[in-house]
Enzyme design. Structure first.
Site, short mmCIF file in Angstrom:
data_model
loop_
_atom_site.label_atom_id
_atom_site.label_comp_id
_atom_site.label_asym_id
_atom_site.label_seq_id
_atom_site.Cartn_x
_atom_site.Cartn_y
_atom_site.Cartn_z
N ARG A 1 0.88 -1.18 0.00
CA ARG A 1 0.00 0.00 0.00
C ARG A 1 0.91 1.21 0.00
O ARG A 1 1.71 1.40 0.92
CB ARG A 1 -0.91 0.00 1.22
CG ARG A 1 -1.60 1.34 1.41
CD ARG A 1 -2.71 1.32 2.42
NE ARG A 1 -3.88 0.63 1.88
CZ ARG A 1 -5.10 0.73 2.39
NH1 ARG A 1 -5.32 1.48 3.45
NH2 ARG A 1 -6.12 0.08 1.85
N GLN B 1 -10.23 -4.01 -3.17
CA GLN B 1 -11.55 -3.58 -2.71
C GLN B 1 -12.63 -4.00 -3.70
O GLN B 1 -13.71 -4.43 -3.32
CB GLN B 1 -11.57 -2.06 -2.53
CG GLN B 1 -12.89 -1.55 -1.98
CD GLN B 1 -13.16 -2.00 -0.56
OE1 GLN B 1 -12.31 -1.86 0.31
NE2 GLN B 1 -14.34 -2.55 -0.29
N1 NVA Z 1 -9.84 6.86 -1.59
C1 NVA Z 1 -9.52 6.40 -0.25
C2 NVA Z 1 -9.77 4.93 -0.13
C3 NVA Z 1 -9.49 4.35 1.24
C4 NVA Z 1 -9.68 2.87 1.31
C5 NVA Z 1 -8.07 6.73 0.05
O1 NVA Z 1 -7.21 6.53 -0.83
O2 NVA Z 1 -7.78 7.20 1.15
N1 CP Z 2 -11.23 -0.04 2.42
C1 CP Z 2 -9.97 -0.10 2.87
O1 CP Z 2 -9.02 -0.40 2.13
O2 CP Z 2 -9.82 0.15 4.21
P1 CP Z 2 -8.46 0.37 5.00
O3 CP Z 2 -7.88 1.69 4.57
O4 CP Z 2 -8.88 0.37 6.45
O5 CP Z 2 -7.52 -0.76 4.71
#
Ligand code: NVA
Ligand code: CP
Length: 304
Positions: A105, A135
């Site tokens: 991530r 997701q």
């Molecule tokens: N668009 C959001 C999704 C979080 C799961 C972000 O990147 O923070």
């Molecule tokens: N939806 C999602 O990816 O949640 P987190 O940011 O908590 O991992």
């Protein structure tokens, strides 16, 4: 020579492979609930590299890997040499020489592409600034569980043309539905991706036009991770893009509501909608576990 398969966007798998993943995720969920032990990844390790915060992604990958008999290793960029500037290419070579699969991530999408290009083992994109394909696996699984096939349906994504929007766009092509996107001016999705997928997506600037008679409405936060400084500006720009009861009433009677979470109640979605009867957000969250278990097995065991 076999090339290592990665999952950086939904486009890395064929339509058939994605359907196969959903089938296997639904089966794994059933078996898991029935208490069946299934440990195909015994003695195997997943490295989880996090440069951004997470609740669902970390818990689902870590619990999932344990349930499959393997081990998950949490690596925060704050505590590794990655955070001190060790090149991605070097990190990829080193980490992938010791583990069986990697999950990342991070910010720029090129970071995961670069890591994957230098990795000897499969790499999973667990969210970048541009895409969040894991997701969508959970979301597609959730739709199937509630309503059956999503093929031929119409979905509306409301809000920022961000990583979630881009992955919904890819999903429209890969799973065969049409995606309406209701975005404020200046917050539209990537123009190149929109052009490539023009057959599957339509852009609107008025939320009411985008949600009429649709089968599913989904939204996401207005300021994503890394955009915290823009919160106030975005609150102004996104005024009128809240999914509330009036918006849901324009969709089909049996339309579902989805949100990847975390959510900001009374910002992008009303409390009545997210906590209401049409909302399936808790199933989406739980299905991260089952969908990613199917993904881990498929990638490590070479089933895709
Ligand atoms: N668009 C959001 C999704 C979080 C799961 C972000 O990147 O923070
Ligand atoms: N939806 C999602 O990816 O949640 P987190 O940011 O908590 O991992």
């Amino acid at each position: 020579m076999t090339t290592t398969r990665h999952f950086l966007t939904l486009m890395d798998f064929s339509k058939d492979e994605l359907q196969q993943l959903l089938t296997s995720a639904i089966e794994m969920k059933k078996d898991f609930k029935a208490g069946k032990i299934y440990e195909p990844l015994k003695n195997m390790t997943l490295a989880m590299i996090f440069e951004k915060s997470s609740t669902r992604t970390r818990v689902s990958f870590e619990a999932g890997m344990n349930q499959l008999g393997g081990h998950a290793m949490f690596l925060s960029s704050r505590d590794t040499q990655l955070g001190r500037g060790e090149p991605i290419e070097d990190s990829a070579r080193v980490i992938s020489s010791m583990v069986d699969i990697v999950m990342i991530r991070t910010f720029g999408h090129t970071i995961v592409e670069n890591f994957a290009a230098h990795s000897n083992v499969p790499v999973i994109n667990a969210l970048t600034d541009d895409f969040h394909p894991c997701q969508l696996l959970a979301d597609m699984m959730t739709y199937v569980e509630h309503r059956g096939s999503i093929q031929g349906k119409v979905v509306t994504y409301v809000g920022d043309g961000n990583n979630m929007c881009h992955s919904w766009m890819n999903a429209a092509k890969q799973f065969g539905f049409h995606l309406n996107m209701a975005c404020p001016k200046g917050y539209e999705p990537d123009t190149k991706l929109s052009a490539e997928l023009s057959e599957y997506v339509s852009l609107f600037h008025d939320i009411n036009d985008a949600v009429k008679d649709v089968d599913l409405i989904t939204t996401d936060v207005w300021a994503s991770m890394g955009q915290e400084d823009e919160q106030k500006i975005r609150e102004k720009a996104f005024k009128g893009f809240k999914v509330d009861d009036a918006v849901m009433a324009l969709a089909k009677k049996d339309a579902l509501f989805m949100h990847c979470l975390p959510a900001h109640r009374e910002e992008e979605v009303s409390t009545s909608v997210i906590d209401g009867k049409q909302s399936v957000v808790w199933d989406e969250a739980e299905n991260r576990l089952h969908a990613q278990k199917a993904l881990l097995v498929a990638l490590v065991k070479g089933l895709v």
